[in-house]
Design an enzyme around this catalytic site. Structure first.
Site, PDB file in Angstrom:
ATOM      1  N   CYS A 142       0.825  -1.205   0.000  1.00 52.42           N
ATOM      2  CA  CYS A 142       0.000   0.000   0.000  1.00 52.42           C
ATOM      3  C   CYS A 142       0.859   1.256   0.000  1.00 52.42           C
ATOM      4  O   CYS A 142       1.329   1.704   1.053  1.00 52.42           O
ATOM      5  CB  CYS A 142      -0.924  -0.018   1.213  1.00 52.42           C
ATOM      6  N   CYS A 145      -0.578   4.115   2.062  1.00 46.85           N
ATOM      7  CA  CYS A 145      -0.455   3.999   3.518  1.00 46.85           C
ATOM      8  C   CYS A 145       0.993   4.267   3.964  1.00 46.85           C
ATOM      9  O   CYS A 145       1.225   4.915   4.963  1.00 46.85           O
ATOM     10  CB  CYS A 145      -0.825   2.600   4.009  1.00 46.85           C
ATOM     11  N   ASP A 146       1.949   3.731   3.230  1.00 45.74           N
ATOM     12  CA  ASP A 146       3.331   3.703   3.728  1.00 45.74           C
ATOM     13  C   ASP A 146       4.326   4.550   2.933  1.00 45.74           C
ATOM     14  O   ASP A 146       5.431   4.809   3.398  1.00 45.74           O
ATOM     15  CB  ASP A 146       3.844   2.246   3.724  1.00 45.74           C
TER      16      ASP A 146
END
Ligand code: NAP
Length: 320
Positions: A142, A145-146
């Site tokens: 992701c 997300c990261d």
């Protein structure tokens, strides 16, 4: 102890991506008072895959684009406006052998006359021991997300895959990383031409064709990615701080335990042009039924169809 929610629901929708939420809007507006069970199967949070998407430029009505999570928030607010009720649980098991149907989470059971399954699909992960070893230590599925974490800033990063998601992730990561190696197992991208054109105009992204991950090393975090050319066998070492997977999806149907008919890739089979499944009273919509289009708008459209099919079914059965 298992809590029985005792009340028999008229209609339950499982899944809170664009298909489930759109089904909820239609069912709620039809006065069916739907209960929507939002799970955590895709990306560990409710809302489905759009929660881990950046800008959505192709959802009609948003001429300047909209961020994936904001789009979900807005569709959810619309469903809430018409009194959809929400609970957060992962359904782990179903029983369609008697009516009303039963749905089970770890601690609760629900009974419902009619069911719409909109559980979507989840990101695939490369099956390689080094990927397991470095998972969360530089490897992620992701980018949203990261990708912005300090550890990846101004560092080289690898993205694996050749579809629209891989290019989208590479584009997004190029905002933070110093260089992106887009590693694809074939000599041609699967992604749409529009996406490939975006790639060509981004000088930070380098396509590495005909290549697969051979090994990963680093003291406690990804440091060196060994990439093998599948034609020549030649190994190249890339110094990269991160690896982001974008290699497709698997439909979230394991909890159904073959209680209804699936296709060979485990997507739910529906009776086109309707959303009816092989079980009378169970309807399905969105990515869990769709290995082909997989767009937010096509998922939302099929959510509408599932609610209309369910409404008609309930009325024909005299369940008001
Ligand atoms: P996808 O189209 O299925 O592409 C998956 C990619 O991963 C393919 O290039 C595939 O290689 C590769 N792959 C699969 N398994 C692999 C493995 N074990 N090792 C190495 N590579 C592997 O999936 P997606 O990119 O997630 O897209 C899914 C759907 O969403 C598509 O319909 C896409 O159009 C849509 N989407 C649209 C947008 C947008 O319009 N903004 C953004 C994202 C996704 P091969 O090509 O060799 O099979």
């Amino acid at each position: 102890m298992v809590e029985n929610t005792s009340q028999e629901e008229k209609i339950i929708i499982i899944g809170s991506g664009p298909s489930g939420l759109t089904a909820a809007i239609y069912a709620a507006r039809a006065g069916l008072s739907p209960l929507l069970i939002e799970g955590f199967q895709s990306g560990g949070q409710p809302g489905g895959q759009l929660m881990t998407t950046t800008e959505v430029e192709n959802f009609p009505g948003f001429e300047n684009g909209i961020m994936g999570p904001e789009l979900i928030e807005r569709i959810k607010a619309q469903a809430q406006r018409f009194q959809t009720r929400f609970v957060s649980e992962d359904i782990e098991k179903v029983d369609f052998t008697s009516k009303p149907f039963s749905l089970f989470s770890g601690s609760k059971t629900w009974k419902t006359h009619c069911l719409i399954i909109a559980t979507g699909a989840s990101a695939n992960i490369l099956d390689h021991p080094a990927v397991k070893k470095y998972w969360g230590k530089g490897i992620s599925a992701c980018a949203t997300c990261d990708g912005a974490l300090p550890v990846f800033r101004n560092k080289p990063i690898c993205v694996i895959g050749g579809g629209d998601s891989a290019i989208e992730e590479a584009q997004f990561l190029s905002r933070f990383a110093s260089r992106i190696y887009l590693i694809h197992r074939r000599d041609k991208f699967r992604a749409s031409k529009a996406m490939q054109d975006k790639l060509l105009s981004n000088s930070k992204i380098e396509a590495v064709f005909d290549s697969v991950i051979e090994d990963i090393s680093g003291s406690n975090f990804v440091e060196i990615v060994k990439v093998k050319n599948v034609n020549t066998g030649q190994i190249t070492e890339i110094q990269a701080k991160g690896i982001f997977m974008a290699i497709g999806h698997t439909p979230n149907t394991a909890f159904l335990n073959n209680s209804l008919e699936l296709d060979e890739k485990k997507y739910i089979r529906v009776k086109h042009p309707t959303t009816a499944t092989s079980v009378d009273g169970v309807f399905a919509c969105g990515d869990v039924t769709d290995p082909r289009y997989r767009q937010a708008i096509s998922a939302a459209g099929s959510g509408c169809c599932a609610a209309l099919d369910a409404e008609k079914w309930l009325s024909e059965k005299g369940i008001e």
